[in-house]
Motif scaffolding. Structure first.
Motif, short mmCIF file in Angstrom:
data_model
loop_
_atom_site.label_atom_id
_atom_site.label_comp_id
_atom_site.label_asym_id
_atom_site.label_seq_id
_atom_site.Cartn_x
_atom_site.Cartn_y
_atom_site.Cartn_z
N PRO A 144 0.83 -1.21 0.00
CA PRO A 144 0.00 0.00 0.00
C PRO A 144 0.86 1.26 0.00
CG PRO A 144 -0.87 -1.61 1.54
CD PRO A 144 0.43 -2.17 1.07
N LEU A 165 -0.78 3.84 -5.56
CA LEU A 165 -1.75 3.15 -4.71
C LEU A 165 -2.02 3.97 -3.45
CD1 LEU A 165 -0.35 -0.49 -4.95
CD2 LEU A 165 -2.31 0.44 -6.18
N SER A 166 -3.23 3.88 -2.96
CA SER A 166 -3.58 4.55 -1.70
C SER A 166 -2.94 3.80 -0.53
CB SER A 166 -5.09 4.62 -1.54
OG SER A 166 -5.62 3.31 -1.39
N PRO A 206 -5.43 0.27 0.04
CA PRO A 206 -6.08 -0.27 -1.15
C PRO A 206 -6.63 -1.67 -0.88
CG PRO A 206 -3.74 -0.62 -1.31
CD PRO A 206 -3.96 0.12 -0.02
N ASP A 220 -9.55 -3.67 -9.39
CA ASP A 220 -9.08 -4.24 -8.13
C ASP A 220 -9.61 -5.67 -7.97
OD1 ASP A 220 -11.72 -4.10 -7.38
OD2 ASP A 220 -11.46 -2.49 -5.91
N MET A 232 -10.55 1.01 -11.18
CA MET A 232 -9.76 1.94 -10.38
C MET A 232 -9.06 3.00 -11.22
SD MET A 232 -10.55 0.67 -7.55
CE MET A 232 -9.55 1.64 -6.45
#
Length: 298
Positions: free
Chosen positions: A134, A187-188, A191, A162, A168
């Motif tokens: 992440p 990416l957050s 995720p 995802d 996404m």
């Protein structure tokens, strides 16, 4: 004589006796949009030169030829007809057939069904690694080329989903300069974990690649041993290399133990004669290590 459809492009024919006014046509059974199909025609016996015409017909619209080409061939001779496929052969217009007609010194007509492979461009999708944590950034590259190995320079659409199949990211009209394009996806910090998918689609091309998003796990590594491909009885040593790398490409540091032995034969076990072994211990390794064993001791 019937038209022959074979999944290969050329054959060698031999015949000791042939009928009068006869011919042989050989063509691929599978075709792709945008490519040139090479059809072989042989006029075995005819009263004069024969004009051989080939047409690709769509069953949904038999009055409109999708592709056509012809060649004049003399009796007892062979020739090739270069039939250029259109860039699009829509499935809804199919199935498609190949029609071959002859006129002049020999009149004939034959037709058979074609298999249309819609893939006319191959695409490879690469990422800089197979697993991401992440917050990291996924680096992607797309490489597309034609069956002639020339780069495909059109545009494609790229989408990323995802593990729950949620869209996404999506890029439209991505131009492939010299057959190559790249994109990145940050990416957050939270995720969805699991397997993500990258999809690339365009005119007669489609590709898919996956990568994993997961939290930190203990690093895994792979050990590869490259011994000699063969040995002869006069050899006095065995040389090779051992490579140890983590899954993300970094070298493994540590110590290794190497054991070498000859595979035992049946009668060795029968007479209680197990194979002899050579062993090297406490060898320092930093990614790659070369080794040499004294095989004369076996």
């Amino acid at each position: 004589m019937n038209l022959q459809l074979l999944p290969i492009l050329c054959l060698t024919f031999a015949s000791s006796a042939v009928a009068s006014n006869s011919y042989i046509v050989v063509a691929p059974k599978t075709v792709r949009p945008g490519l040139t199909v090479r059809i072989s025609a042989t006029i075995l016996h005819a009263s004069s030169d024969v004009r051989v015409q080939t047409d690709v017909i769509a069953m949904a619209n038999s009055t409109c030829n999708q592709a056509t080409a012809s060649e004049t061939i003399s009796p007892g001779a062979s020739g090739f007809i270069e039939l250029q496929m259109p860039n699009q052969l829509p499935r809804e217009d199919g199935p498609y057939s190949l029609r071959v007609t002859g006129s002049g010194g020999l009149t004939f007509m034959d037709e058979t069904t074609l298999i249309v492979d819609q893939k006319c461009v191959s695409v490879f999708i690469q990422t800089d690694k197979g697993m991401y944590k992440p917050g990291q950034t996924v680096l992607m590259r797309f490489i597309a080329y034609k069956p002639t190995l020339l780069p495909y320079t059109g545009t494609v659409e790229v989408s990323i989903t995802d593990p729950n199949y949620n869209l996404m990211a999506k890029w439209k009209d991505v131009r492939l300069d010299s057959g190559v394009a790249s994109r990145d996806l940050p990416l957050s910090i939270e995720p969805p974990l699991g397997m993500w998918a990258i999809s690339v689609s365009g005119e007669c091309l489609k590709g898919k690649q996956t990568f994993r998003v997961d939290k930190y796990v203990l690093p895994k590594f792979e050990v590869t041993v490259k011994p000699p491909s063969f040995l002869v009885s006069s050899d006095t040593s065995v040389e090779g290399t051992v490579t140890a790398e983590y899954t993300y490409g970094q070298p493994v540091k540590g110590t290794l133990e190497l054991t070498f032995y000859l595979k035992a034969r049946y009668y060795d076990y029968y007479y209680s004669n197990p194979p002899k072994t050579l062993r090297m211990s406490n060898i320092k390794i930093n990614g790659t290590k070369a080794f040499m064993l004294d095989s004369s001791k076996i």
